[in-house]
Design a protein around this motif. Structure first.
Motif, PDB file in Angstrom:
ATOM      1  N   THR A  10       0.825  -1.184   0.202  1.00 48.93           N
ATOM      2  CA  THR A  10      -0.139  -0.139   0.202  1.00 48.93           C
ATOM      3  C   THR A  10       0.875   1.411  -0.066  1.00 48.93           C
ATOM      4  OG1 THR A  10      -0.055  -0.346   2.524  1.00 48.93           O
ATOM      5  CG2 THR A  10      -2.115  -1.195   1.178  1.00 48.93           C
ATOM      6  N   GLY A  11       2.129   1.175   0.112  1.00 50.06           N
ATOM      7  CA  GLY A  11       3.214   2.447   0.351  1.00 50.06           C
ATOM      8  C   GLY A  11       3.182   2.809  -0.905  1.00 50.06           C
ATOM      9  N   TYR A  12       3.875   3.802  -1.313  1.00 54.76           N
ATOM     10  CA  TYR A  12       4.297   4.453  -2.648  1.00 54.76           C
ATOM     11  C   TYR A  12       5.049   3.312  -3.578  1.00 54.76           C
ATOM     12  CZ  TYR A  12       2.312   8.896  -1.656  1.00 54.76           C
ATOM     13  OH  TYR A  12       1.722   9.914  -1.087  1.00 54.76           O
ATOM     14  N   THR A  13       6.247   2.665  -3.040  1.00 55.96           N
ATOM     15  CA  THR A  13       7.025   1.898  -3.773  1.00 55.96           C
ATOM     16  C   THR A  13       6.147   0.702  -4.074  1.00 55.96           C
ATOM     17  OG1 THR A  13       8.160   0.938  -1.921  1.00 55.96           O
ATOM     18  CG2 THR A  13       9.341   2.857  -2.842  1.00 55.96           C
ATOM     19  N   GLY A  14       5.355   0.110  -3.241  1.00 54.89           N
ATOM     20  CA  GLY A  14       4.710  -0.906  -3.581  1.00 54.89           C
ATOM     21  C   GLY A  14       3.715  -0.848  -4.747  1.00 54.89           C
ATOM     22  N   VAL A  15       2.969   0.419  -4.679  1.00 49.02           N
ATOM     23  CA  VAL A  15       1.856   0.446  -5.661  1.00 49.02           C
ATOM     24  C   VAL A  15       2.775   0.928  -7.200  1.00 49.02           C
ATOM     25  CG1 VAL A  15       1.418   2.927  -5.482  1.00 49.02           C
ATOM     26  CG2 VAL A  15      -0.163   1.728  -6.646  1.00 49.02           C
ATOM     27  N   PRO A  77       8.890  -0.627   5.532  1.00 48.21           N
ATOM     28  CA  PRO A  77       9.912   0.291   6.436  1.00 48.21           C
ATOM     29  C   PRO A  77      11.144  -0.514   6.864  1.00 48.21           C
ATOM     30  CG  PRO A  77       7.555   0.502   7.279  1.00 48.21           C
ATOM     31  CD  PRO A  77       7.632  -0.625   6.269  1.00 48.21           C
ATOM     32  N   HIS A  78      12.179   0.057   7.436  1.00 45.18           N
ATOM     33  CA  HIS A  78      13.308  -0.666   7.727  1.00 45.18           C
ATOM     34  C   HIS A  78      12.814  -1.726   8.853  1.00 45.18           C
ATOM     35  CE1 HIS A  78      14.666   2.156   4.935  1.00 45.18           C
ATOM     36  NE2 HIS A  78      14.558   3.311   5.636  1.00 45.18           N
ATOM     37  N   GLY A  79      13.693  -2.674   8.771  1.00 44.34           N
ATOM     38  CA  GLY A  79      13.515  -3.679   9.930  1.00 44.34           C
ATOM     39  C   GLY A  79      12.436  -4.717   9.506  1.00 44.34           C
ATOM     40  N   GLY A 185       7.575   8.710   1.645  1.00 43.11           N
ATOM     41  CA  GLY A 185       6.417   7.672   1.674  1.00 43.11           C
ATOM     42  C   GLY A 185       5.205   8.130   1.872  1.00 43.11           C
ATOM     43  N   ARG A 186       4.325   7.177   2.120  1.00 43.34           N
ATOM     44  CA  ARG A 186       2.526   7.519   1.932  1.00 43.34           C
ATOM     45  C   ARG A 186       2.260   7.896   3.473  1.00 43.34           C
ATOM     46  NH1 ARG A 186      -1.967   4.199   1.321  1.00 43.34           N
ATOM     47  NH2 ARG A 186      -3.462   5.827   0.229  1.00 43.34           N
ATOM     48  N   GLY A 187       2.906   7.519   4.322  1.00 42.43           N
ATOM     49  CA  GLY A 187       2.320   7.618   5.557  1.00 42.43           C
ATOM     50  C   GLY A 187       2.346   9.174   5.950  1.00 42.43           C
ATOM     51  N   ALA A 188       1.221   9.522   6.835  1.00 41.74           N
ATOM     52  CA  ALA A 188       0.920  11.000   6.950  1.00 41.74           C
ATOM     53  C   ALA A 188       1.940  11.440   7.900  1.00 41.74           C
ATOM     54  CB  ALA A 188      -0.425  11.091   7.520  1.00 41.74           C
ATOM     55  N   SER A 189       2.493  12.821   7.491  1.00 38.74           N
ATOM     56  CA  SER A 189       3.134  13.384   8.524  1.00 38.74           C
ATOM     57  C   SER A 189       2.924  14.913   8.266  1.00 38.74           C
ATOM     58  CB  SER A 189       4.648  12.824   8.314  1.00 38.74           C
ATOM     59  OG  SER A 189       5.300  13.362   7.250  1.00 38.74           O
ATOM     60  N   VAL A 190       3.468  15.729   9.161  1.00 40.61           N
ATOM     61  CA  VAL A 190       3.014  17.232   9.059  1.00 40.61           C
ATOM     62  C   VAL A 190       4.027  17.689   7.958  1.00 40.61           C
ATOM     63  CG1 VAL A 190       3.232  19.300   9.971  1.00 40.61           C
ATOM     64  CG2 VAL A 190       2.242  17.417  11.292  1.00 40.61           C
ATOM     65  N   GLY A 191       5.335  17.388   7.972  1.00 40.03           N
ATOM     66  CA  GLY A 191       6.203  17.715   6.928  1.00 40.03           C
ATOM     67  C   GLY A 191       5.925  17.440   5.498  1.00 40.03           C
ATOM     68  N   SER A 192       4.997  16.427   5.314  1.00 37.03           N
ATOM     69  CA  SER A 192       4.676  16.023   3.893  1.00 37.03           C
ATOM     70  C   SER A 192       3.329  16.923   3.407  1.00 37.03           C
ATOM     71  CB  SER A 192       4.367  14.581   3.659  1.00 37.03           C
ATOM     72  OG  SER A 192       5.507  13.841   4.169  1.00 37.03           O
ATOM     73  N   LEU A 193       2.641  17.342   4.422  1.00 40.66           N
ATOM     74  CA  LEU A 193       1.499  18.404   3.875  1.00 40.66           C
ATOM     75  C   LEU A 193       1.627  19.160   2.813  1.00 40.66           C
ATOM     76  CD1 LEU A 193      -0.188  19.084   7.509  1.00 40.66           C
ATOM     77  CD2 LEU A 193      -1.069  17.183   5.805  1.00 40.66           C
ATOM     78  N   PHE A 194       0.653  19.399   2.211  1.00 39.95           N
ATOM     79  CA  PHE A 194       0.755  20.171   0.896  1.00 39.95           C
ATOM     80  C   PHE A 194       0.862  21.668   1.558  1.00 39.95           C
ATOM     81  CE2 PHE A 194      -1.695  22.543  -2.582  1.00 39.95           C
ATOM     82  CZ  PHE A 194      -0.687  22.655  -3.441  1.00 39.95           C
ATOM     83  N   SER A 195       0.385  21.946   2.510  1.00 41.04           N
ATOM     84  CA  SER A 195       0.644  23.268   2.921  1.00 41.04           C
ATOM     85  C   SER A 195       1.974  23.686   3.815  1.00 41.04           C
ATOM     86  CB  SER A 195      -0.777  23.726   3.986  1.00 41.04           C
ATOM     87  OG  SER A 195      -0.756  22.483   5.069  1.00 41.04           O
TER      88      SER A 195
END
Ligand SMILES: NC(=O)C1=CN([C@@H]2O[C@H](COP(=O)(O)OP(=O)(O)OC[C@H]3O[C@@H](n4cnc5c(N)ncnc54)[C@H](OP(=O)(O)O)[C@@H]3O)[C@@H](O)[C@H]2O)C=CC1
Ligand SMILES: CC(=O)N[C@@H](CCC(=O)OP(=O)(O)O)C(=O)O
Length: 344
Positions: A10-15, A77-79, A185-195
């Motif tokens: 379901t992540g970006y590299t998977g799709v 993810p790693h691990g 990655g596809r996981g939500a994080s503040v730094g990746s928000l469009f704004s």
């Protein structure tokens, strides 16, 4: 047909693996895992795949089902690959890991940069670093492949010709690199928000980024000695793409660097050395498994500036992973990967 399993679908590299493998004439995705989306059909979640994977659904990772595949990609993810790779290898399944689990040869160095003990140090001696342009022979024989990181792919391909020829001053090389936000990655994080990421650009990891030891390891192999490297990644407001600018001093000004790069990559299907004076754009590689490189010598002095662009999700991850699969299974390396980039 090669039976393929993907852990972490379901992540970006998977799709992206699914998108590329949909066009592959000799590979069939049999298993795709997601713990959170188990039971959902992939084309329900990703409408771009409608018509390509009619009955394929996500399932929870299970070693027995995955072990029935010829090859399993880890897009996790790693691990995660640390925990499952050994069991799969024991059943004869090849493992192609897109995470950083097997990229560093030294387990202690891995633990230092990834903040946890290495989970499978016994497998490290047989892990092959999957950069075909330097390791094709070893990849052909490999059971376990560590697909290089995105920044490391762009930076190493730009520097290897200089280092192999002993032409760069190895005491100080600078890698100034920019990435699109899908690299996070596809996981939500503040730094990746469009704004947050839109209309803005910033450096990060200046003190030390986990790709630094990976790039250094590759440059050391090419140069035959340690290389002093400064690596500064930046986040840029685009979705896909890496733009790497490498600065080095040449020790012999008389060498024709354009000819050197063209000769080094003459037989490489996925490295394009552009005409002298070019400025490669990330959009020229969007969606394609290619690294475009241009070599510059400002004012014909000692300084050489190499520009290198890739799509982080293709040559920087899933495309390179499929390229490795083709090599491992003795197929034409270009199968499923020969499409042109999307422009605009
Ligand atoms: N994005 C990029 O440009 C690049 C990424 N990579 C690397 O590829 C890997 C995947 O990246 P990306 O696609 O961005 O990742 P994401 O974080 O977007 O996706 C992670 C996937 O892994 C699954 N997953 C998470 N935890 C586990 C677990 N413990 N066991 C099994 N499955 C798990 C998730 O599904 P679920 O939780 O539902 O099981 C999800 O499908 C990472 O290691 C990344 O660093 C490499 C090069 C470039
Ligand atoms: C923009 C962004 O956050 N990029 C990621 C690197 C991309 C990536 O996924 O790294 P791997 O290839 O090692 O998995 C980062 O800086 O950690």
């Amino acid at each position: 047909m090669i039976k393929v399993g993907i852990v972490g679908g379901t992540g970006y590299t998977g799709v992206e693996l699914l998108r590329l493998l949909a066009q592959h004439p000799q590979a069939q995705v049999e298993v795709i895992t997601s713990r959170s989306e188990a039971g959902m059909r992939v084309d329900e979640m990703y409408p771009n795949l409608r018509g390509h994977y009619d009955s394929l659904a996500f399932s929870v990772p299970d070693a027995a089902t995955l072990g029935a595949c010829d090859v399993v990609f880890f897009a996790t993810p790693h691990g995660v690959a640390h925990a499952l790779a050994g069991e799969l290898l024991a059943t004869g399944t090849k493992v192609i890991d897109l995470s950083a689990d097997f990229r560093l040869q030294d387990a202690d160095e891995w633990a230092k940069w990834y903040g946890q003990p290495h989970g499978a140090p016994d497998l490290l001696p047989e892990a092959v670093y999957g950069l075909p342009e330097v390791n094709r022979k070893a990849i052909k024989q490999a059971r376990l492949i560590a697909v290089p990181g995105c920044y490391p792919t762009a930076a190493q391909l730009a520097l290897i010709p200089l280092l192999e020829a002993g032409l760069a001053d190895t005491s100080q090389i600078i890698a100034d690199c920019k990435s699109g936000v899908s690299g996070a990655g596809r996981g939500a994080s503040v730094g990746s928000l469009f704004s947050e990421a839109g209309e803005s650009m910033k450096a990060y990891g200046v003190k030390g980024h986990r790709h630094l030891p990976e790039i250094r390891q590759g440059l050391r192999r090419a140069a035959g000695k340690d290389v002093g490297l400064t690596f500064v990644p930046h986040l840029t407001p685009m979705i896909r793409g890496i733009h790497a600018t490498l600065y080095a001093s040449v020790v012999d000004r008389s060498v024709d660097l354009q000819a050197l790069f063209e000769a080094r990559y003459a037989d490489e299907p996925f490295v394009d050395v552009m005409p002298a004076g070019s400025h490669p754009e990330t959009r020229s590689v969007r969606g394609a498994n290619v690294c475009r490189i241009a070599v510059h010598r400002p004012q014909d002095g000692d300084l050489v500036v190499v520009l290198s662009v890739i799509d982080n999700l293709v040559k920087g991850a899933s495309g390179q992973a499929v390229q490795n699969m083709n090599i491992v299974f003795g197929l034409d390396e270009r199968l499923g990967l020969s499409h042109a980039a999307m422009l605009p």
